[in-house]
Design an enzyme around this catalytic site. Structure first.
Site, short mmCIF file in Angstrom:
data_model
loop_
_atom_site.label_atom_id
_atom_site.label_comp_id
_atom_site.label_asym_id
_atom_site.label_seq_id
_atom_site.Cartn_x
_atom_site.Cartn_y
_atom_site.Cartn_z
N ASN A 1 -7.53 1.75 9.73
CA ASN A 1 -6.23 2.00 10.36
C ASN A 1 -6.44 1.89 11.86
OD1 ASN A 1 -5.25 2.50 7.83
ND2 ASN A 1 -4.82 4.68 8.17
N HIS B 1 -3.20 10.91 0.37
CA HIS B 1 -2.77 10.68 1.75
C HIS B 1 -2.24 12.01 2.31
CE1 HIS B 1 -1.36 7.32 4.65
NE2 HIS B 1 -1.05 8.45 5.25
N GLU C 1 -7.68 8.53 6.12
CA GLU C 1 -7.99 9.15 7.42
C GLU C 1 -8.54 10.57 7.33
OE1 GLU C 1 -4.71 8.86 10.16
OE2 GLU C 1 -4.74 6.67 10.16
N GLU D 1 -3.65 -0.18 8.01
CA GLU D 1 -2.50 0.16 8.84
C GLU D 1 -2.69 -0.44 10.22
OE1 GLU D 1 -1.67 4.39 9.20
OE2 GLU D 1 -1.93 4.70 7.05
N ARG E 1 0.86 -1.18 0.00
CA ARG E 1 0.00 0.00 0.00
C ARG E 1 0.89 1.23 0.00
NH1 ARG E 1 -2.68 3.08 4.75
NH2 ARG E 1 -3.89 4.60 3.61
N TYR F 1 -4.58 1.68 15.87
CA TYR F 1 -3.36 1.84 16.69
C TYR F 1 -3.55 1.70 18.19
CZ TYR F 1 -0.99 3.38 12.48
OH TYR F 1 -0.43 3.40 11.23
#
Ligand SMILES: *[C@@H]1O[C@H](CO)[C@@H](O)[C@H](O)[C@H]1NC(C)=O
Ligand SMILES: *[C@@H]1O[C@H](CO)[C@@H](O)[C@H](O)[C@H]1NC(C)=O
Ligand SMILES: *[C@@H]1O[C@H](CO)[C@@H](O)[C@H](O)[C@H]1NC(C)=O
Ligand SMILES: *[C@@H]1O[C@H](CO)[C@@H](O)[C@H](O)[C@H]1NC(C)=O
Ligand SMILES: *[C@@H]1O[C@H](CO)[C@@H](O)[C@H](O)[C@H]1NC(C)=O
Length: 493
Positions: A330, A145, A190, A397, A100, A332
């Protein structure tokens, strides 16, 4: 005597390798895609080469007002503009199925608009795509992005609703020129983070401080722009190119601080994930009800004649709803939430009416807002499956930045524990995840953290003009996972 028997048994017969080998859940499904992620501004460098224009990140980092750690810039970054073949060779050697990466608007359309297309920009991405395909690695391409041309920002950027068409024109060029080589597209990476930090508190490019208004204007236009690009693809390219196309946002589960609190978890979900996913993936479309109501109510109390959150017409609600073939996640960390606010008024944070914190036992990383919570990943996947009728999900991600060098046991443990949660969500709970990408292939320019925060499984020496790449231990762990297509113990060598 009897009490020591089980210990012996475990010691002799169930080493980590064997325990894993016998679990029914720990294999990846057939055709599951395992990949690694990067983004253009964070790795390419070559910021002013050929006819490439200045992007909002170029402007933001060159400002030198202390917003980036050590005043670092992405001027050279990993120099992947010149070293892309080496990057692809690493992907190939480790055995990744997919890569990606993102294409840079200011490299492809140096004047922002679609009247002039840079041949040099196209050449770069064509060469990268050809190198990937020659090595049997699937490109997953993010069209945008966070790095639009400064020229476009000077006209209002994402706060100007003309941006919807400017983005659509740009996306059409990418589809037309590069699309024949691509089967997986992401429109926008995002939107919620770009909106809150780029147009809300101004901590990221373009650095606009328009808290409580800018976030919502920017997201509103990004959702429309995403849907325009999706429909353009369906109408003009799908029949010949046949790619899938989705959108990516960051999303994490919110646990309540107080066990009797029966609403905060949902409010947390709708503000964090629902804000951008609900208009696209829910049955009814539009922003989530709680989200609209809370912002409207706060706006009214603050004396605004109408909600600071713009509303979609019914036409736009219908146009945006269903405009994705997959949900890109994504992920985290996890959050703990409780009612209250300690944020600036007005702001997205204040509108939530939630104070976000972490459990003390969650392990810290070098990024203060990211704590390690593997179960939170499983809970997020299950929550998305339940909220949106089990959509196709690609994890785009997931990763961690411990303060470690080439020996990175924390990263290996992180990937082990998170991939385990992923496999349980898929194989035990039926969540429809079709792919998973680590963040990141390389140590890179980590936005305002500069080069001090390292997410790569490959170390890049930023003091070396050649930007030498070296494998970390976690890269070897991934190589084992990729060749076996199974979860691997952290210490099986
Ligand atoms: C590009 O930027 C570098 C600094 O990163 C500078 O040294 C160089 O002169 C610039 N090149 C051009 C063509 O402007
Ligand atoms: C960043 O640049 C500014 C302006 O040149 C300077 O005042 C500041 O000391 C620099 N900070 C660091 C950490 O180098
Ligand atoms: C700015 O917004 C981002 C995204 O919501 C948040 O993570 C960060 O803490 C905020 N920074 C400040 C200084 O408020
Ligand atoms: C949530 O808790 C409040 C206060 O205890 C109660 O009045 C309400 O009925 C509960 N709502 C739900 C959906 O359980
Ligand atoms: C937004 O909502 C208001 C009040 O319901 C309505 O009058 C207006 O037409 C809506 N805006 C759009 C773009 O539909």
């Amino acid at each position: 005597m009897p009490s020591s028997l089980p210990v012996m048994f475990i010691f002799i017969f169930t080493t980590a390798c064997m325990r894993l080998a016998t679990s029914e859940y720990y294999s990846f499904p057939p055709n599951f895609i395992l990949g690694a992620s990067t983004s253009s501004y964070q790795i390419e460098g070559a910021w002013n080469i050929s006819d490439k224009a200045e992007s909002i990140w170029d402007r933001f980092v060159h400002d030198n007002s202390g917003r980036i750690a050590n005043n670092e810039t992405g001027d050279i970054a990993c120099d992947s503009y010149h070293k892309y073949k080496e990057d692809v060779a690493i992907l190939k050697e480790l055995g990744f199925d997919s890569y990606r990466f993102s294409v840079s608007w200011s490299r492809i359309l140096p004047e922002g608009f679609a009247h002039y297309v840079s041949q040099d920009g196209l050449n770069y991405y064509n060469k990268l795509l050809d190198e990937l395909l020659a090595n049997n690695i699937k490109p997953l391409v993010t069209i945008y992005h966070w790095d639009h041309p400064q020229l476009i920002e000077d006209l209002g950027g994402w706060r100007n609703d003309r941006m919807v068409e400017w983005f659509a024109d740009y996306a059409r060029i990418v589809f037309r020129e590069l699309g024949p080589k691509i089967k997986y597209f992401v429109t926008i990476n995002e939107p919620s983070i770009l909106a809150t930090s780029g147009y809300g508190n101004g901590t990221k490019a373009p650095g606009i401080q328009d808290s409580g208004r800018g976030e919502y204007l920017a997201t509103h236009n990004m959702l429309k722009a995403h849907a325009r690009a999706y429909h353009i693809y369906q109408n003009e390219f799908k029949s010949t190119q046949n790619a899938v196309i989705g959108i990516v946002d960051v999303c994490q589960h919110s646990y309540t601080k107080d066990a009797n609190d029966n609403t905060s978890s949902e409010v947390g979900f709708e503000f964090n994930c629902g804000w951008t996913f609900h208009p696209i993936f829910s049955k009814e479309g539009d922003y989530p009800k709680i989200f609209k109501e809370q912002i409207a109510e706060k706006s009214k109390l603050q004396g605004y004649p109408r909600s600071r959150l713009p509303n979609f017409s019914q036409e736009w609600i219908t146009y945006i709803r269903g405009s994705a073939d997959f949900l890109g996640l994504n992920h985290y960390t996890a959050h703990v939430v409780q009612p209250g606010s300690n944020a600036q008024v007005p702001s997205y944070e204040d509108d939530q009416n939630l104070v976000v914190s972490f459990r003390p036992e969650w392990k810290a990383t070098s990024v203060s807002i990211f704590k390690i919570v593997p179960i939170g990943f499983g809970d997020t996947l299950r929550e998305l499956a339940e909220a949106y009728n089990n959509p196709v999900i690609y994890v785009t991600e997931n990763g961690v930045a411990p303060n470690e060098g080439l020996k990175d046991p924390t990263r290996i443990q992180f990937f082990h524990d998170y991939v385990r949660e992923l496999l349980l969500a898929i194989n035990r709970d039926g969540v429809n995840v079709k792919g998973y990408h680590i963040w990141s292939l390389l140590d890179s320019f980590e936005w305002t953290h500069g080069y001090g925060v390292k997410f790569g499984i490959i170390e890049v020496d930023f003091n070396d003009p050649m930007r030498k790449r070296t494998k970390k231990d976690s890269a070897s762990w991934w190589k084992r996972v990729l060749s076996s297509r199974r979860l691997q113990p952290v210490d099986c060598d």
